[in-house]
Motif scaffolding. Sequence first.
Motif, PDB file in Angstrom:
ATOM      1  N   ASP A   1       5.299  17.579  -5.695  1.00 53.26           N
ATOM      2  CA  ASP A   1       4.835  17.753  -4.312  1.00 53.26           C
ATOM      3  C   ASP A   1       3.638  16.836  -4.030  1.00 53.26           C
ATOM      4  OD1 ASP A   1       6.809  19.654  -3.987  1.00 53.26           O
ATOM      5  OD2 ASP A   1       5.464  21.353  -4.299  1.00 53.26           O
ATOM      6  N   ALA A   2       2.748  16.735  -5.001  1.00 52.32           N
ATOM      7  CA  ALA A   2       1.577  15.875  -4.826  1.00 52.32           C
ATOM      8  C   ALA A   2       1.992  14.407  -4.718  1.00 52.32           C
ATOM      9  CB  ALA A   2       0.606  16.069  -5.988  1.00 52.32           C
ATOM     10  N   ALA A   3       2.967  13.995  -5.520  1.00 58.22           N
ATOM     11  CA  ALA A   3       3.415  12.599  -5.463  1.00 58.22           C
ATOM     12  C   ALA A   3       4.094  12.308  -4.126  1.00 58.22           C
ATOM     13  CB  ALA A   3       4.369  12.301  -6.624  1.00 58.22           C
ATOM     14  N   CYS A   4       4.878  13.248  -3.640  1.00 57.83           N
ATOM     15  CA  CYS A   4       5.533  13.073  -2.339  1.00 57.83           C
ATOM     16  C   CYS A   4       4.471  13.004  -1.234  1.00 57.83           C
ATOM     17  CB  CYS A   4       6.518  14.215  -2.094  1.00 57.83           C
ATOM     18  SG  CYS A   4       7.506  14.044  -0.589  1.00 57.83           S
ATOM     19  N   ALA A   5       3.466  13.855  -1.319  1.00 67.92           N
ATOM     20  CA  ALA A   5       2.358  13.797  -0.356  1.00 67.92           C
ATOM     21  C   ALA A   5       1.689  12.424  -0.410  1.00 67.92           C
ATOM     22  CB  ALA A   5       1.343  14.902  -0.658  1.00 67.92           C
ATOM     23  N   GLY A   6       1.507  11.921  -1.623  1.00 70.31           N
ATOM     24  CA  GLY A   6       0.893  10.608  -1.787  1.00 70.31           C
ATOM     25  C   GLY A   6       1.713   9.499  -1.144  1.00 70.31           C
ATOM     26  N   ARG A   7       3.028   9.644  -1.202  1.00 71.74           N
ATOM     27  CA  ARG A   7       3.892   8.656  -0.545  1.00 71.74           C
ATOM     28  C   ARG A   7       3.661   8.664   0.969  1.00 71.74           C
ATOM     29  NH1 ARG A   7       8.696   6.274  -2.678  1.00 71.74           N
ATOM     30  NH2 ARG A   7       9.861   5.201  -1.041  1.00 71.74           N
ATOM     31  N   PHE A   8       3.539   9.853   1.530  1.00 69.63           N
ATOM     32  CA  PHE A   8       3.222   9.928   2.964  1.00 69.63           C
ATOM     33  C   PHE A   8       1.876   9.260   3.246  1.00 69.63           C
ATOM     34  CE2 PHE A   8       6.385  13.432   3.117  1.00 69.63           C
ATOM     35  CZ  PHE A   8       7.113  12.997   4.211  1.00 69.63           C
ATOM     36  N   VAL A   9       0.871   9.570   2.445  1.00 71.87           N
ATOM     37  CA  VAL A   9      -0.461   8.997   2.685  1.00 71.87           C
ATOM     38  C   VAL A   9      -0.391   7.475   2.636  1.00 71.87           C
ATOM     39  CG1 VAL A   9      -2.846   8.850   1.864  1.00 71.87           C
ATOM     40  CG2 VAL A   9      -1.629  11.046   1.766  1.00 71.87           C
TER      41      VAL A   9
ATOM     42  N   HIS B   1       2.148   5.405   3.118  1.00 77.27           N
ATOM     43  CA  HIS B   1       2.848   4.808   4.265  1.00 77.27           C
ATOM     44  C   HIS B   1       2.069   4.992   5.559  1.00 77.27           C
ATOM     45  CE1 HIS B   1       6.800   3.533   2.570  1.00 77.27           C
ATOM     46  NE2 HIS B   1       6.355   4.270   1.573  1.00 77.27           N
ATOM     47  N   LEU B   2       1.391   6.125   5.696  1.00 79.78           N
ATOM     48  CA  LEU B   2       0.616   6.352   6.916  1.00 79.78           C
ATOM     49  C   LEU B   2      -0.568   5.384   7.001  1.00 79.78           C
ATOM     50  CD1 LEU B   2       0.598  10.254   7.072  1.00 79.78           C
ATOM     51  CD2 LEU B   2       1.722   8.695   8.684  1.00 79.78           C
ATOM     52  N   LEU B   3      -1.198   5.105   5.877  1.00 80.99           N
ATOM     53  CA  LEU B   3      -2.344   4.190   5.877  1.00 80.99           C
ATOM     54  C   LEU B   3      -1.909   2.772   6.213  1.00 80.99           C
ATOM     55  CD1 LEU B   3      -4.350   5.300   2.711  1.00 80.99           C
ATOM     56  CD2 LEU B   3      -4.982   5.617   5.102  1.00 80.99           C
ATOM     57  N   ARG B   4      -0.677   2.432   5.791  1.00 82.09           N
ATOM     58  CA  ARG B   4      -0.231   1.048   5.849  1.00 82.09           C
ATOM     59  C   ARG B   4      -0.233   0.479   7.258  1.00 82.09           C
ATOM     60  NH1 ARG B   4       5.214   0.025   2.712  1.00 82.09           N
ATOM     61  NH2 ARG B   4       3.955   0.360   0.844  1.00 82.09           N
ATOM     62  N   ARG B   5       0.226   1.245   8.221  1.00 80.28           N
ATOM     63  CA  ARG B   5       0.328   0.684   9.566  1.00 80.28           C
ATOM     64  C   ARG B   5      -0.612   1.354  10.546  1.00 80.28           C
ATOM     65  NH1 ARG B   5       6.618   0.455  10.782  1.00 80.28           N
ATOM     66  NH2 ARG B   5       7.427  -0.052   8.711  1.00 80.28           N
ATOM     67  N   GLN B   6      -1.662   1.978  10.009  1.00 77.13           N
ATOM     68  CA  GLN B   6      -2.581   2.708  10.866  1.00 77.13           C
ATOM     69  C   GLN B   6      -3.814   1.855  11.125  1.00 77.13           C
ATOM     70  OE1 GLN B   6      -2.139   5.594  12.341  1.00 77.13           O
ATOM     71  NE2 GLN B   6      -4.196   5.767  13.187  1.00 77.13           N
ATOM     72  N   GLY B   7      -4.085   1.566  12.372  1.00 75.85           N
ATOM     73  CA  GLY B   7      -5.318   0.861  12.686  1.00 75.85           C
ATOM     74  C   GLY B   7      -6.488   1.813  12.685  1.00 75.85           C
ATOM     75  N   GLY B   8      -7.698   1.279  12.606  1.00 78.08           N
ATOM     76  CA  GLY B   8      -8.890   2.126  12.685  1.00 78.08           C
ATOM     77  C   GLY B   8      -9.133   2.878  11.401  1.00 78.08           C
ATOM     78  N   GLU B   9     -10.219   3.649  11.397  1.00 80.45           N
ATOM     79  CA  GLU B   9     -10.606   4.342  10.182  1.00 80.45           C
ATOM     80  C   GLU B   9      -9.798   5.623  10.005  1.00 80.45           C
ATOM     81  OE1 GLU B   9     -14.660   5.753   7.836  1.00 80.45           O
ATOM     82  OE2 GLU B   9     -14.530   5.941  10.008  1.00 80.45           O
ATOM     83  N   VAL B  10      -9.337   5.842   8.792  1.00 87.26           N
ATOM     84  CA  VAL B  10      -8.665   7.084   8.452  1.00 87.26           C
ATOM     85  C   VAL B  10      -9.472   7.748   7.348  1.00 87.26           C
ATOM     86  CG1 VAL B  10      -6.552   8.158   7.614  1.00 87.26           C
ATOM     87  CG2 VAL B  10      -6.419   6.087   9.006  1.00 87.26           C
ATOM     88  N   LEU B  11      -9.872   8.997   7.567  1.00 83.37           N
ATOM     89  CA  LEU B  11     -10.598   9.746   6.549  1.00 83.37           C
ATOM     90  C   LEU B  11      -9.600  10.469   5.655  1.00 83.37           C
ATOM     91  CD1 LEU B  11     -13.352  11.251   8.870  1.00 83.37           C
ATOM     92  CD2 LEU B  11     -13.548   9.263   7.348  1.00 83.37           C
ATOM     93  N   LEU B  12      -9.806  10.366   4.358  1.00 90.00           N
ATOM     94  CA  LEU B  12      -8.942  11.053   3.393  1.00 90.00           C
ATOM     95  C   LEU B  12      -9.762  12.063   2.612  1.00 90.00           C
ATOM     96  CD1 LEU B  12      -7.080   7.993   1.761  1.00 90.00           C
ATOM     97  CD2 LEU B  12      -6.323   9.393   3.691  1.00 90.00           C
ATOM     98  N   ASN B  13      -9.205  13.229   2.368  1.00 88.38           N
ATOM     99  CA  ASN B  13      -9.911  14.144   1.463  1.00 88.38           C
ATOM    100  C   ASN B  13      -9.603  13.757   0.008  1.00 88.38           C
ATOM    101  OD1 ASN B  13      -7.352  15.186   1.034  1.00 88.38           O
ATOM    102  ND2 ASN B  13      -7.929  17.326   1.377  1.00 88.38           N
ATOM    103  N   ASP B  14     -10.293  14.424  -0.913  1.00 85.70           N
ATOM    104  CA  ASP B  14     -10.138  14.056  -2.323  1.00 85.70           C
ATOM    105  C   ASP B  14      -8.699  14.209  -2.804  1.00 85.70           C
ATOM    106  OD1 ASP B  14     -12.834  13.571  -2.362  1.00 85.70           O
ATOM    107  OD2 ASP B  14     -13.261  14.875  -4.075  1.00 85.70           O
ATOM    108  N   ALA B  15      -8.025  15.246  -2.350  1.00 84.17           N
ATOM    109  CA  ALA B  15      -6.651  15.472  -2.801  1.00 84.17           C
ATOM    110  C   ALA B  15      -5.735  14.359  -2.284  1.00 84.17           C
ATOM    111  CB  ALA B  15      -6.154  16.835  -2.333  1.00 84.17           C
ATOM    112  N   ALA B  16      -6.002  13.850  -1.081  1.00 85.57           N
ATOM    113  CA  ALA B  16      -5.202  12.744  -0.554  1.00 85.57           C
ATOM    114  C   ALA B  16      -5.388  11.501  -1.419  1.00 85.57           C
ATOM    115  CB  ALA B  16      -5.589  12.452   0.897  1.00 85.57           C
ATOM    116  N   ARG B  17      -6.633  11.256  -1.866  1.00 83.86           N
ATOM    117  CA  ARG B  17      -6.868  10.105  -2.741  1.00 83.86           C
ATOM    118  C   ARG B  17      -6.185  10.283  -4.084  1.00 83.86           C
ATOM    119  NH1 ARG B  17     -11.035   6.857  -0.619  1.00 83.86           N
ATOM    120  NH2 ARG B  17     -12.027   7.890   1.131  1.00 83.86           N
ATOM    121  N   ALA B  18      -6.240  11.492  -4.614  1.00 88.13           N
ATOM    122  CA  ALA B  18      -5.580  11.749  -5.889  1.00 88.13           C
ATOM    123  C   ALA B  18      -4.067  11.582  -5.751  1.00 88.13           C
ATOM    124  CB  ALA B  18      -5.915  13.156  -6.374  1.00 88.13           C
ATOM    125  N   ALA B  19      -3.522  12.050  -4.630  1.00 89.24           N
ATOM    126  CA  ALA B  19      -2.078  11.926  -4.396  1.00 89.24           C
ATOM    127  C   ALA B  19      -1.672  10.457  -4.326  1.00 89.24           C
ATOM    128  CB  ALA B  19      -1.696  12.662  -3.111  1.00 89.24           C
TER     129      ALA B  19
END
Lengths: 249, 249
Positions: free
Chosen positions: A159-167, A169-187
């Motif tokens: 589940d964490a790896a799948c979440a990481g895949r979303f993170v 891909h979402l970062l890739r085409r997102q302009g502007g600043e995106v804040l990530l929590n620690d779990a998002a970075r770990a994912a």
Amino acid sequence: VRIDVLFGAHPLPAADVANRVVAVVDVLRASTTIAVALANGARNIIPFDSTEEVILRSKSFERREVRLAGERRMLPISGFDFGNSPAEFTREMVEGKTVLFSTTNGTGALVAVQGARDVVVASYVNFSAVLVLLRTALRGGTDVAILCAGRDRQFSLEDAACAGRFVRHLLRRQGGEVLLNDAARAALHLERGYGDDLARLFTDAAHGRALAEAGFEDDLTLCAQLDAYPVIPVYHDRQITKLGPERER
Amino acid sequence: VRIDVLFGAHPLPAADVANRVVAVVDVLRASTTIAVALANGARNIIPFDSTEEVILRSKSFERREVRLAGERRMLPISGFDFGNSPAEFTREMVEGKTVLFSTTNGTGALVAVQGARDVVVASYVNFSAVLVLLRTALRGGTDVAILCAGRDRQFSLEDAACAGRFVRHLLRRQGGEVLLNDAARAALHLERGYGDDLARLFTDAAHGRALAEAGFEDDLTLCAQLDAYPVIPVYHDRQITKLGPERER
């Protein structure tokens, strides 16, 4: 905007999901099963915490309208139509039906989400479809939370790896600043480690190994079929339906 | 043998720690502070959940025997001798003293561990010293659990990465099969991602950024000093003392 990943916290802090689009991930197997059932024409899926609730609720339907489905300790529940193997949810079996569904982890995670703007059910088999929805939310300024159902309230690798895949891909085409929590970075780190090698991911994951040992190897193969069931399952008014142009057909 | 990493689960399932050697990790900053205090000659450290308990307990000591220490929301507690900045715990201030200690996350995690064989307090500043103890346990057939205190019961990046460093080093020289839980595998991936770049780890970590913003940059530098305070803090009989030949000096 924020993208937070939540590792199976119970109870879920309301502030973590309030006014967000929340993706609930239970790759093995509830999220995958839900995507498959909707792709195969199930009218809707109603998640329940307990099997008793499933049985009680089934009495308000004509027998031919419903399917009872779910698992405990990975195995089908006595008297139910299906277990939690996505392959069981064929078009012949579910088209036009209401599926009453209770699983150990995934359905509980869904029911626990309160106060979110939208709740979608995410897995690898409907990854890109859900990604579109999450990306749209972020671009509209809505924060995203990705809730990993986990196993027995413990951290689960897939589940964490799948979440990481979303993170990622979402970062890739997102302009502007995106804040990530620690779990998002770990994912993200996890996702980088496994990439598209979902077979290895499921072999490393305790729940994947347990499913294989219990004879559900075929489920693992199906759960790894990236984008094979491109639906967006939306949880609203205590039921899950398919979002999009095919909804009404 | 097993190596499990536990990501800040509360309440802690007793089965996860029973008869194990448990390392409690709260890198920023409680675990680091405890190592520094013991390295600088503190007689012992007594962790408490609440500041009220600290004050109550302090009354059973002569004033010159004790130091009151801890933080809430990163800041020192009114009337206490120290906050939770490890640099405060100098030899001049702590040698021969009993430190009564209450922090938001780390001390709570310690107090929550019940039924473990041994409990040690681990961080980067005493990494190799604690590693020796954990390796000895594993070789003797005792399972190891590494409990990440986390922040406000949420996953924290720096504790998970530190746990991953323990897992990596423990696997390296361990013969025979070692079972890892999913969190241990995830921690390994994290550790691989950051390696020795603890400055980057602390910059990515929410708690690291919060400490920097609150003016505690120097604490981050100290917390990243690998093996600078090579003590093994053991929690036993509700107090933390230094294990090893230097204990009695």
